[in-house]
Design an enzyme around this catalytic site. Structure first.
Site, PDB file in Angstrom:
ATOM      1  N   ASP B 189       0.825  -1.198   0.000  1.00 35.39           N
ATOM      2  CA  ASP B 189       0.000   0.000   0.000  1.00 35.39           C
ATOM      3  C   ASP B 189       0.868   1.261   0.000  1.00 35.39           C
ATOM      4  O   ASP B 189       2.069   1.207  -0.226  1.00 35.39           O
ATOM      5  CB  ASP B 189      -0.952  -0.057   1.194  1.00 35.39           C
ATOM      6  CG  ASP B 189      -2.220   0.724   0.901  1.00 35.39           C
ATOM      7  OD1 ASP B 189      -2.754   1.326   1.826  1.00 35.39           O
ATOM      8  OD2 ASP B 189      -2.641   0.763  -0.267  1.00 35.39           O
ATOM      9  N   THR B 190       0.193   2.365   0.233  1.00 33.63           N
ATOM     10  CA  THR B 190       0.760   3.713   0.310  1.00 33.63           C
ATOM     11  C   THR B 190       2.262   3.822   0.579  1.00 33.63           C
ATOM     12  O   THR B 190       2.755   3.253   1.548  1.00 33.63           O
ATOM     13  CB  THR B 190       0.041   4.440   1.461  1.00 33.63           C
ATOM     14  OG1 THR B 190      -1.341   4.216   1.322  1.00 33.63           O
ATOM     15  CG2 THR B 190       0.337   5.925   1.443  1.00 33.63           C
ATOM     16  N   VAL B 191       2.944   4.590  -0.248  1.00 32.40           N
ATOM     17  CA  VAL B 191       4.346   4.934   0.019  1.00 32.40           C
ATOM     18  C   VAL B 191       4.387   6.280   0.745  1.00 32.40           C
ATOM     19  O   VAL B 191       3.400   7.023   0.733  1.00 32.40           O
ATOM     20  CB  VAL B 191       5.170   5.037  -1.284  1.00 32.40           C
ATOM     21  CG1 VAL B 191       5.108   3.734  -2.067  1.00 32.40           C
ATOM     22  CG2 VAL B 191       4.710   6.214  -2.140  1.00 32.40           C
ATOM     23  N   GLN B 221      -6.765   6.441   2.941  1.00 34.27           N
ATOM     24  CA  GLN B 221      -6.142   7.283   3.957  1.00 34.27           C
ATOM     25  C   GLN B 221      -5.155   8.291   3.403  1.00 34.27           C
ATOM     26  O   GLN B 221      -4.914   9.333   4.013  1.00 34.27           O
ATOM     27  CB  GLN B 221      -5.465   6.421   5.029  1.00 34.27           C
ATOM     28  CG  GLN B 221      -3.983   6.143   4.828  1.00 34.27           C
ATOM     29  CD  GLN B 221      -3.739   4.972   3.890  1.00 34.27           C
ATOM     30  OE1 GLN B 221      -4.654   4.494   3.221  1.00 34.27           O
ATOM     31  NE2 GLN B 221      -2.520   4.500   3.835  1.00 34.27           N
TER      32      GLN B 221
END
Lengths: 364, 364
Positions: B189-191, B221
């Site tokens: 997910d998200t970096v 998010q």
């Protein structure tokens, strides 16, 4: 007990009666749900539909137009029983954005295969697609535009264009006029509702057409977790709280105002009324997160606090805007409504007024 | 000092070296900004562009596809110096979503006429329009789709369709396979990135392609205030904190994880490492807000805490996923990178591992 508000803003004196009547109608609709054995979150949804359908409010039909002349709405709902939240943002053509938020909330109750997770916030064209699949009413864009909102849009857009064209004489005249009218507070923001049901569970919901001349795709507090609504009746060991906020979206997001108010009201440092006043003063008007904000701090909140141990329910409302129309209704009684007005001496965006009412739980 | 991560997830053993190299490249790019006198928020933007452009990560090019087969990205940035936040959500075709978030952040520094308020979160087609006006690079949709992401999409979509068609035998086989691979954690997910600049100001940024098979319009998010990033160096009277989070978006929003971690790290109850561990355990895995969540609690965070009075900088990372690739770089030194792995005995989504490094401020 259900309570609603029509948005923190500035109501014209001739519209006060209409706002009071609308508040009462929304309360009746929500209370009908409770009286037929429904839940707080269902009641909040139904009450807000009434507010959205009325052109008096900046939500659903009658919403503010974007800079490009469209209607894009935000809405959210939170159920204190399970702490689940559903929201939609920048959604076009959906007649009742609150019902889309409610549908997004409800789908989280169903487990999905593959460990997939139901979304909490759905926006734009994806939100419209979700609404269509859910069978919600979708209308043509112009069906959501009220005469009043269109007039407001044309007026402020022409002022803005005049400023951009650099006509300083015009600017001065317009800016004085705008300053006197306060462009934001003139078009009331987010509407909302809070409710406690027969089982003692609370819910909160809100819906908004956003700020005047907002940018396309802008999502305000009404779709932000922790900002537009908060509801918590998850356990019995502490007060049950439902909060909905209204005002300048970006300021309310930066202060996560609904959650912040809920946390302060749970603690009960002094009493609910003083706690809400202090919270709006210290954590909104004077918030360090709003230091950079170039405009007045415009906000308001409606909060319900149920203390099970004392069997007391406090209903509270406060705002920094010039007015806030509030309605509330107990089961088996007639709805009440009133317009809370900032005192003449107080300066909009710099002062807070808080009012409230107390009830016993057995009669809510 | 700048630090980055490539997303909390499960890295295949053959890709570990690539993740380490990528982390170092991103750090170097961010540090070049600092060395040329740039700010923390500028460095974070540049570092994340490197992560977005690499197909290894689930951000920008190589993002997960939506259920309908599109790429929709979320990103945000927060500058601790002025506490301003900018974000974009569910945006298509923008090559570097972090730069759009950064542009949305920057525009808040300019006062607008008429008391208009610059947006903090812009989504969907409005966000794309904003990107075009800002002169950011916009590409055709397919230019953001990597071979790996497309393969993953086709695989999980066929599994989902098989389940929906009610072929239970197939379900069982697939579900066992999926369970073993953990569909979410398999696609990191998200970096994110955190940074402290020469003036002692901090910033945090993150970017995400969202969950596998996510619904169109779903915002995770990475675009939510308080959830994906937090940064606070507003005053010198308390520690300066920058946090970026990664994992299952809905869970991270419900726990407002970046802000929650920042608040716990500011307090320093035990020490930063223990505080982060306790926070991820008590306020994420065991959070009452996630009681209804039907899936494992998958999350991670990278945090920077600078204590001016002690001239100490703590860099911390923790996760409940099986791996997290982290890189960091001090001014004038070579970048370091490492893969944090959950111990064999620990169960993904139920255990937390935290690591970190300490530095003196004069050499950050």
């Amino acid at each position: 007990m259900i309570a609603v508000h029509c948005g923190a803003g500035h109501y014209s004196s001739k519209s006060l009666k209409d706002y009071k009547l609308l508040s009462k109608r929304a309360c009746k609709k929500g209370m009908a749900v409770i009286e037929s054995g429904g839940t707080a979150v269902q009641a909040v949804n139904e009450a807000i539909i009434v507010l959205e359908n009325d052109p008096l409010t900046n939500a659903g039909f009658g919403s503010n137009l974007t800079l490009e002349g469209n209607i894009e709405c935000d809405a959210s709902v939170m159920n204190g029983e399970n702490l689940l939240f559903g929201a939609c943002g920048a959604v076009k053509k959906v007649k009742n954005p609150i019902s889309l938020a409610y549908d997004i909330y409800k789908r989280q109750l169903l487990p999905l295969p593959l460990g997939l997770v139901s979304p909490q916030l759905v926006v734009g064209s994806g939100a419209l697609m979700h609404a269509k699949k859910a069978g919600l009413k979708v209308v043509k864009q112009h069906k959501l535009i009220s005469k009043k909102a269109l007039k407001c849009h044309i007026k402020y857009k022409s002022i803005l264009e005049s400023i951009h064209s650099g006509n300083e004489d015009t600017n001065e005249i317009y800016l004085t006029e705008v300053s006197a009218e306060s462009s934001y507070s003139n078009r009331n923001d987010t509407v909302g509702a809070v409710c406690i049901d027969e089982k003692g569970h609370v819910a909160a919901g809100c819906s908004s057409g956003g700020l005047v001349l907002k940018r396309s795709g802008r999502v305000g507090q009404a779709a932000h977790y922790g900002a537009g609504v908060w509801a918590d009746s998850f356990t019995n060991d502490r007060p049950k709280i439902a909060v909905c906020t209204t005002g300048c979206g970006e300021q309310i997001v930066q202060t996560l105002l609904a959650k912040t108010i809920a946390e302060d009201l749970i603690l009960e440092k002094v009493c609910p009324t003083v706690d809400l006043h202090n919270c709006l003063t210290d954590k909104f008007i004077r918030s360090r997160f709003l230091t950079r904000s170039h405009v007045s701090k415009l906000g308001g909140a409606l909060a319900l606090r149920a203390d099970v141990t004392k069997a007391e329910v406090s209903l509270l409302w406060g705002h920094t805007t010039s007015s806030l129309a509030v309605g509330y209704m107990k089961k088996g009684e007639k709805p009440h409504s009133q317009i809370s007005i900032l005192p003449d001496k107080a300066q909009e965006g710099h002062s807070v007024i808080v009012s409230g009412a107390e009830f016993y739980m057995d009669s809510t």
